[in-house]
Design an enzyme around this catalytic site. Structure first.
Site, PDB file in Angstrom:
ATOM      1  N   GLY A   9     -53.126  65.684 -36.759  1.00  0.00           N
ATOM      2  CA  GLY A   9     -51.941  66.399 -36.320  1.00  0.00           C
ATOM      3  C   GLY A   9     -50.689  65.579 -36.548  1.00  0.00           C
ATOM      4  O   GLY A   9     -50.637  64.710 -37.424  1.00  0.00           O
TER       5      GLY A   9
ATOM      6  N   GLY B  89     -49.902  62.228 -31.963  1.00  0.00           N
ATOM      7  CA  GLY B  89     -50.846  61.133 -32.174  1.00  0.00           C
ATOM      8  C   GLY B  89     -50.581  59.956 -31.252  1.00  0.00           C
ATOM      9  O   GLY B  89     -51.514  59.302 -30.762  1.00  0.00           O
TER      10      GLY B  89
ATOM     11  N   GLU C 290     -55.225  60.839 -38.092  1.00  0.00           N
ATOM     12  CA  GLU C 290     -54.774  61.333 -39.398  1.00  0.00           C
ATOM     13  C   GLU C 290     -53.536  62.163 -39.110  1.00  0.00           C
ATOM     14  O   GLU C 290     -53.620  63.291 -38.632  1.00  0.00           O
ATOM     15  CB  GLU C 290     -55.875  62.161 -40.068  1.00  0.00           C
ATOM     16  CG  GLU C 290     -55.621  62.401 -41.544  1.00  0.00           C
ATOM     17  CD  GLU C 290     -54.667  63.551 -41.794  1.00  0.00           C
ATOM     18  OE1 GLU C 290     -53.473  63.272 -42.063  1.00  0.00           O
ATOM     19  OE2 GLU C 290     -55.090  64.707 -41.721  1.00  0.00           O
TER      20      GLU C 290
ATOM     21  N   CYS D 189     -51.375  68.380 -44.738  1.00  0.00           N
ATOM     22  CA  CYS D 189     -50.995  67.023 -44.377  1.00  0.00           C
ATOM     23  C   CYS D 189     -50.837  66.172 -45.638  1.00  0.00           C
ATOM     24  O   CYS D 189     -49.974  65.292 -45.704  1.00  0.00           O
ATOM     25  CB  CYS D 189     -52.022  66.411 -43.438  1.00  0.00           C
ATOM     26  SG  CYS D 189     -53.713  66.487 -44.029  1.00  0.00           S
TER      27      CYS D 189
END
Length: 555
Positions: free
Chosen positions: A274, A279, A296, A330
């Site tokens: 996310g 994070g 990630e 991402c």
């Protein structure tokens, strides 16, 4: 060499690649594999669509699932409380104690059952993913089904090899010892995944965690929860058919309370995919129990085009890298660094194609190239970043606005956009866009290309295009990122033996590949006598307890 020859060769190569994947999949399925029966997606609409109570009360207890392309409310699911999440973790813990003793044969059977169902029902899997995330069916086929099948095929082929005990050298002093590393399941893996790939984001951590002998508790995004009903049925049926313990996989729906409960709960490993901001919260929450975390996070992948690049290859790849799933990746290409010698030709070609793209609801009438934005408000955020860049001198050559395609008055759409004249001082260069914007900056040398690529807080993936692989690799070696594809884009993710992850604000740790599979295990060092009947360790009398003056060295 003619363009036709190049295109024909590329087409032949694509056929070979797809054919190789199909051969691996078919080989995996030739082994006797049970077929599971799962209620299809047609039964997903009727679940709790009408709930009594005010909208504010419902917001606290229900996850309202909507179609991002139409705005239609599909269903409502429970927003789980911390107590409910902890109960699910407890159930997973009980199942994990059984599953950790399972054989690789049983784990492979489980994956083959899943693979067989995915191959046989790929159309409906794509349609469910498209409705929940807004992506076109072609993008769903690439990003949801194909990559998941390849991951399962790789684990079936190589997973056991990388999780078996590995011999290590004992060294000169310990020459009579046999040394090895063992990989034991961590226990319960907690995963929090985003909305952009609702099928793959569930099955990616699931397949690896279960094959490594763990249970999985996975929180799906509140913006893509509807599809988890169908995907959860697939998982449950596969577990039952493989003889796995009940409760081995738990799917969590809800908001921040549910996610925080998972990170603070009695799990043994956290995988978070996310934003960088969230994070950081995950790390803080996991710190109390010292739970290991793989993060990630965001990305702004650089896509470097050298003056000797093959534009027949680079241009179509750039368009796919920027606009796949409407840029909601991402590892999507967000910064295109193009050498001055080919800049104008590159820009002209990408703009011409972008202006011809068709956009609309993925399950509506006719073919579309670009779908909807899944996250509420994301289209407006993309517009804000583009408008800010234009105000600072950038120029829009295609798109550049929020749109409302016919037949989708309540949908969330931003037009595929080509933006030129972008500089590192602009917000769009520094902040993750996560939208369909092909932002181009000009460079005059390889050194400047490297400097521009590294002038960003993120460091996930990258791509370098040059007819000279030596030149491309020289540039790639200087990029502060976790992954690089040479003359291609994001192919490191399709090479399933490779780890996935980044550096800087893109996070740390790796999932996928050998490193990701082993990261789901406790790495245990073991040393024992190589030939115990011939040679073993004994403590010499002078070193045994209790010591005596006479035995001390030097006396």
């Amino acid at each position: 060499m003619s363009d036709n020859y190049v295109y024909n060769a590329a087409g032949l190569l694509a056929i070979v690649i797809v054919g190789a994947l199909l051969i691996k999949v078919v080989k995996a399925l030739l082994i006797s594999t049970p077929t599971i029966d799962v209620l299809g997606p047609e039964g997903l609409k009727a679940q709790d669509k009408t709930v009594n109570g005010s909208s504010s009360a419902r917001a606290a207890t229900q996850v309202v699932c909507t179609d991002p392309a139409t705005g239609e409310v599909i269903c409502e699911l429970p927003a789980m409380t911390a107590a409910q999440v902890n109960e699910r973790i407890t159930q997973a813990r009980q199942a994990a104690e059984v599953w950790r003793r399972s054989s690789f044969k049983q784990r492979k059977l489980l994956l083959r059952i899943m693979l067989k169902y995915i191959v046989s029902h790929q159309d409906e899997i794509c349609r469910v993913a498209a409705r929940d995330s807004g992506k076109p069916l072609v993008d769903a086929a690439f990003g949801e089904v194909m990559v998941t099948c390849e991951k399962i095929a790789w684990i079936l082929s190589e997973g056991e090899r990388w999780l078996k005990p590995e011999k290590r050298s004992a060294g000169a002093m310990m020459f009579y010892k046999a040394a090895r590393v063992e990989f034991h399941p961590v226990g319960v893996v907690g995963a929090i995944v985003p909305w952009n790939y609702p099928f793959h984001n569930v099955f990616n951590p699931l397949t690896a965690a279960l094959f490594a002998g763990n249970a999985l508790v996975i929180k799906v995004s509140e913006h893509a929860s509807w599809s988890s009903l169908y995907y959860g049925r697939i998982i449950e049926a596969a577990l039952q058919a493989a003889g796995a313990p009940k409760g081995l996989v738990q799917i969590i729906t809800g908001y921040a309370e549910a996610g925080e409960a998972l990170t603070k709960g009695q799990v043994d490993k956290i995988i978070f995919v996310g934003s960088t901001q969230v994070g950081r919260h995950v790390m803080r929450a996991a710190a109390d129990r010292l739970t290991p975390v793989t993060l990630e996070l965001g990305g702004k992948d650089a896509f470097i085009v050298c003056p000797d690049a093959d534009l027949n290859q680079a241009v179509p790849t750039a368009l796919r890298g920027a606009f796949q799933s409407c840029g909601q990746n991402c590892a999507g290409a967000e910064r295109f660094i193009v050498h001055s010698d080919v800049h104008d030709t590159f820009v002209q070609r990408v703009a011409e194609t972008t202006n011809r793209l068709r956009q609309g609801p993925p399950l509506g009438q006719g073919m579309v190239d670009a779908g909807a934005m899944c996250l509420p408000g994301l289209a407006d955020k993309v517009a804000e970043l583009v408008d800010d860049a234009v105000a600072q001198g950038a120029k829009v050559l295609a798109g550049g606005k929020v749109v409302h395609p016919a037949g989708a008055p309540g949908g969330q759409f931003y037009a595929p956009t080509v933006l030129v004249g972008v500089t590192p001082s602009m917000r769009i260069w520094q902040e993750e866009v996560f939208g369909p914007v092909l932002a181009v900056a000009r460079c005059s040398s390889d050194a400047e290309a490297v400097q521009l690529a590294n002038s960003c807080p993120f460091g996930l993936g990258s791509a370098v295009f040059s007819r000279s692989q030596r030149r491309a690799n020289a540039i790639a070696s200087q990029l502060r990122v976790g992954m690089t594809s040479i003359n291609d884009f994001a192919t490191t993710y399709m090479c399933q033996s490779l780890p996935f992850g980044g550096v800087k604000e893109s996070g740390f740790g790796r999932f996928a590949g050998i490193e990701g599979l082993r990261a789901l295990c406790v790495t245990k060092a073991v040393a024992e006598d190589r030939v115990p009947w011939l040679m073993k360790t004994t403590i010499p009398p002078m070193l045994q307890y209790p010591e005596s003056k006479e035995d001390k060295l030097g006396h």
